[in-house]
Motif scaffolding. Structure first.
Motif, short mmCIF file in Angstrom:
data_model
loop_
_atom_site.label_atom_id
_atom_site.label_comp_id
_atom_site.label_asym_id
_atom_site.label_seq_id
_atom_site.Cartn_x
_atom_site.Cartn_y
_atom_site.Cartn_z
N SER A 128 56.21 28.30 39.64
CA SER A 128 55.71 28.81 38.36
C SER A 128 54.19 28.93 38.30
O SER A 128 53.67 29.75 37.54
N ARG A 165 48.55 34.47 37.93
CA ARG A 165 48.52 35.95 37.87
C ARG A 165 48.39 36.42 36.43
O ARG A 165 47.59 37.30 36.12
N ASP A 166 49.20 35.85 35.55
CA ASP A 166 49.18 36.25 34.14
C ASP A 166 47.81 36.00 33.50
O ASP A 166 47.41 36.73 32.61
N LYS A 180 52.65 32.45 39.09
CA LYS A 180 52.88 33.41 38.01
C LYS A 180 51.90 33.16 36.86
O LYS A 180 51.32 34.11 36.31
#
Length: 102
Positions: A89, A95-96, A92
């Motif tokens: 997780s 990246r977000d 991600k």
């Protein structure tokens, strides 16, 4: 609390740390190895560091460091960050938040 929130929102990843803390070193190293350049605040080397530590403890970080913020949001301490990394997780989230491009 406002000072912590302001510092935490200045970069995609912010780590509050202590220069002599082994777990802090491990968390910083993890982010560097992932290709992230976090803002790091060593609470034992900044003015009003004890006040920052107190605020981090009020957020639920015990011990107070390392405390990791991603995208301005409090993620947690070392155990939480490592769990996110191991279950996939963390990338991600990075990246977000714009801390990773790939």
């Amino acid at each position: 609390m406002d000072r912590v929130a302001k510092l935490a929102s200045q970069k995609a990843v912010v780590i509050f740390s202590k220069s002599s803390c082994g777990m802090c070193h491990a968390i910083k190293r993890l982010f560097y190895e992932l290709g992230v350049a976090p803002a790091i605040y060593e609470v034992d080397e900044v003015s009003r560091g004890k006040e920052i530590e107190w605020c981090l403890m009020k957020l639920g970080c015990n011990p107070s460091v390392p405390a990791v913020f991603i995208g301005g949001n409090f993620v947690g301490a070392a155990n939480t960050v490592m769990t996110l990394h191991l279950n996939g997780s963390l990338k991600k989230m990075l990246r977000d938040a714009g801390a990773l491009w790939l």
